[in-house]
Design an enzyme around this catalytic site. Structure first.
Site, PDB file in Angstrom:
ATOM      1  N   GLU A 200       0.820  -1.213   0.000  1.00  0.00           N
ATOM      2  CA  GLU A 200       0.000   0.000   0.000  1.00  0.00           C
ATOM      3  C   GLU A 200       0.853   1.263   0.000  1.00  0.00           C
ATOM      4  O   GLU A 200       0.587   2.225   0.729  1.00  0.00           O
ATOM      5  CB  GLU A 200      -0.968  -0.019   1.189  1.00  0.00           C
ATOM      6  CG  GLU A 200      -1.986  -1.145   1.071  1.00  0.00           C
ATOM      7  CD  GLU A 200      -2.875  -1.298   2.295  1.00  0.00           C
ATOM      8  OE1 GLU A 200      -2.503  -0.786   3.374  1.00  0.00           O
ATOM      9  OE2 GLU A 200      -3.926  -1.942   2.186  1.00  0.00           O
ATOM     10  N   GLU A 272      -6.591  -7.550  -1.671  1.00  0.00           N
ATOM     11  CA  GLU A 272      -7.232  -7.639  -0.360  1.00  0.00           C
ATOM     12  C   GLU A 272      -8.727  -7.432  -0.555  1.00  0.00           C
ATOM     13  O   GLU A 272      -9.181  -6.347  -0.904  1.00  0.00           O
ATOM     14  CB  GLU A 272      -6.685  -6.587   0.616  1.00  0.00           C
ATOM     15  CG  GLU A 272      -5.262  -6.844   1.079  1.00  0.00           C
ATOM     16  CD  GLU A 272      -4.819  -5.895   2.188  1.00  0.00           C
ATOM     17  OE1 GLU A 272      -5.665  -5.127   2.697  1.00  0.00           O
ATOM     18  OE2 GLU A 272      -3.627  -5.937   2.545  1.00  0.00           O
TER      19      GLU A 272
END
Length: 623
Positions: A200, A272
């Site tokens: 991320e 995710e």
């Protein structure tokens, strides 16, 4: 923006429609039987239409679980639970700070740190592995997996290629674990299909060269990928940090067409997908999710995915992280439980979501699913009454004289636990102002509790950093004690210098107070072992209570702390984590592996309680 805000927009709601552009390969009953890790070399290729394993289409059906969040004794059970649900891959984070607590001091074997063994267990059970080794992982883990010792350098800039101290630590980490990972890669006969580069990153920075340098460090150790990144699509588009040639994992998003325009000839997948969500202290209830509709569409389209998480586990010890905005406000520490509303709950039971997901996965499987393993045994125990064992105030080390407060990491090289500030003040009534308390302070005058300052509560309720000190009528001076407790370090976004203790000034009325005695109370194993028991029952908050629990049979249990205020709980020397009557969590999970037949010792440090409350064992997290 907080992590929970930008991802939750899509994380917990079924998607109205997944984008069908981007060349998804639908599964069908006519597909060949899947391949599983068998000790032979396998080749995973990245194509725009998806993943190819040895020249055949592969749908990665992954579920995430973390070896560091469960005892090693339960690793095999949790892997088998994921397999029985219908998954073919286990995704794991490696928490750097779990493996290297002090610079250059690695522990890759004790307790639940032997990640090589975990990966080999996955292989033995016929499960592929998606490896996410960091160096940064987020994961609601303390400091996002980075070692807090980095914060002992005043000018450290983490997740930046131009900070020599940070990059030297990263190279040491990768130099240590890469030789262990290389033989585990699928092309070397292991089960690891793919390795993630950082995590991320677009939520933090825009330096693509940083990601390229990390990839080069892995390649320098003979790990040639394939590589993937995982990110929020909007942030990735804004920061332009797609790593060329890597698979593109979407976090909480399913706009595959827009993502494919970035990834080009590499696959786009759900890096995710959230069947549940994280819970912070002070939330009104435990977070839940609804992912069945999304999972159904992913399966119908043949999209590869990773469920974050299939099993959460627990934030044992000091490992729970925290969230905050970029200016360090809106601080939200994560609770000790990492149940996460996952289909496999904290102690390994199948939830209703598990059975719903299993039915969906079974409908797309090429062979019958294994039977669901039974959950480990659970036990209750009747209420027991702890007694005062030691006083924190009788167990102070030698102080250090300091002009002004400093962060714990800079003052004591202390990453967690407590720090005490002490000095004499005049006897008049006054307003004590504590600037930048991280994260919770209790204030005493001449040993009498006055008030507390909470970075969590007071940010919402009032200005919160002011304590009104009453006058002391029978003396010209009094002793002021400020005891500061810390939660986990912020692990997401820009607030990555979240040092603990008091990082601002202390003022009495309008005058800054200087010249303090500061005491380091890390609450580590060494400190706990050296505790001197009390002779007479203490009356001042800051008491260690002890209880003896006798067990004839062992099983998992949730220890109910609802009668207590705020503090820490150890069982046979194992720190289960933090408890706090702020909620929503009131029970701490203790796995059977940490209990003993016969005599068990429970130790409680409560920051407010002067009288013990009963504790008992239950079989569920929720009351």
């Amino acid at each position: 923006m907080l992590r929970r805000d930008f991802l939750r927009l899509t994380a917990l709601a079924p998607l109205a429609a997944l984008s069908t552009r981007g060349h998804a390969v639908p599964l069908s009953s006519g597909m060949p039987v899947e391949q599983f890790p068998d000790g032979r070399a396998h080749r995973l290729e990245l194509k725009a239409h998806g993943f190819m394993l040895d020249g055949k289409p592969l749908q990665i059906r992954s579920g995430e679980m973390h070896p560091a969040r469960m005892p090693a004794e339960y690793w095999l059970h949790r892997i088998r639970m994921a397999k029985a649900m219908g998954l073919n891959t286990i995704s794991i984070y490696l928490m750097w700070n779990h493996l290297e607590r002090e610079p250059g001091e690695f522990d890759l074997h004790t307790g639940n740190r032997d990640f090589v063994q975990f990966i080999r267990l996955c292989q033995r059970e016929g499960m592929w592995v998606y490896l996410r080794p960091g160096p940064y992982i987020c994961g609601e883990w303390d400091y996002g997996g980075l070692p807090p010792y980095l914060l002992r350098k005043p000018d450290i800039r983490v997740r930046r290629k131009d900070d020599p101290d940070y990059m030297a630590a990263v190279r040491r980490y990768i130099d240590t674990i890469a030789p262990l990972i290389r033989p585990l890669m699928a092309y070397n006969g292991g089960p690891v299909l793919m390795l993630q580069v950082e995590n991320e990153y677009a939520s933090f920075g825009h330096d693509l060269d940083y990601l390229k340098q990390l990839q080069a460090l892995w390649e320098g150790h003979g790990i040639r990928g394939p590589f993937t990144i995982s990110d929020d699509l909007g942030q990735l588009q804004a920061q332009k940090t797609y790593l060329p040639g890597a698979a593109l994992g979407l976090d909480g998003d399913a706009d595959f067409a827009a993502a494919q325009a970035i990834a080009g000839e590499a696959p786009v997948w759900v890096g995710e997908g959230y069947p549940g969500w994280l819970t912070h202290w002070g939330d009104p209830d435990f977070q839940r999710g609804d992912y069945a509709a999304t999972l159904r569409e992913l399966l119908q389209q043949g999209r590869s995915f990773n469920l974050y998480v299939v099993h959460g586990g627990s934030n044992f010890g000091f490992s729970a992280g925290a969230n905050a905005t970029g200016d360090y406000s809106h601080f939200e520490p994560v609770i000790t439980s990492y149940d996460y509303g996952a289909p496999i709950n904290e102690r390994g039971e199948a939830t209703p979501d598990y059975h719903a997901f299993r039915a969906l996965l079974a409908a797309h499987a090429t062979q019958p699913l294994p039977e669901v393993p039974a959950a480990p045994p659970a036990i209750r125990f009747a209420a027991i009454a702890p007694v005062a064992h030691a006083s924190l105030w009788d167990n102070l080390p030698a102080p250090r004289a300091v002009k002004k407060p400093q962060a714990n990491e800079l003052l004591f090289a202390q990453d967690h636990g407590l720090v005490l500030y002490r000095r004499k003040i005049h006897a008049a009534a006054a307003a004590l102002t504590l600037d930048s308390v991280r994260d919770y302070a209790t204030v005493f005058r001449d040993g009498h509790y006055v008030d507390c300052v909470s970075r969590v509560q007071h940010a919402r309720l009032r200005a919160g950093n002011r304590v009104e000190l009453p006058a002391i009528v029978d003396g010209e001076a009094s002793q002021l004690d400020i005891l500061v407790d810390s939660f986990g370090h912020v692990g997401y976004g820009q607030a990555m210098a979240d040092r603990k203790g008091i990082v601002g000034s202390i003022r009495l009325d309008h005058d800054e107070l200087e010249d303090w005695d500061a005491y380091s109370l890390p609450l580590d194993d060494g400190y706990i072992r050296r505790l001197k028991p009390v002779i007479t029952a203490p009356s001042r908050a800051g008491i260690f209570f002890k209880a003896t629990l006798r067990l004839d049979r062992l099983g998992d249990s949730y220890i109910d702390m609802s009668g207590w205020a705020k503090g820490y709980l150890w069982v046979n020397g194992q720190l289960l984590g933090r408890y706090w009557n702020l909620g929503p969590q009131q029970r701490l999970y203790c796995p059977a592996a940490w209990f003993r037949h016969g005599h068990n010792e429970l130790l409680i440090l409560d920051l407010h309680q002067t009288v013990a409350a009963p504790i008992h064992g239950a079989t569920t997290l929720h009351a």
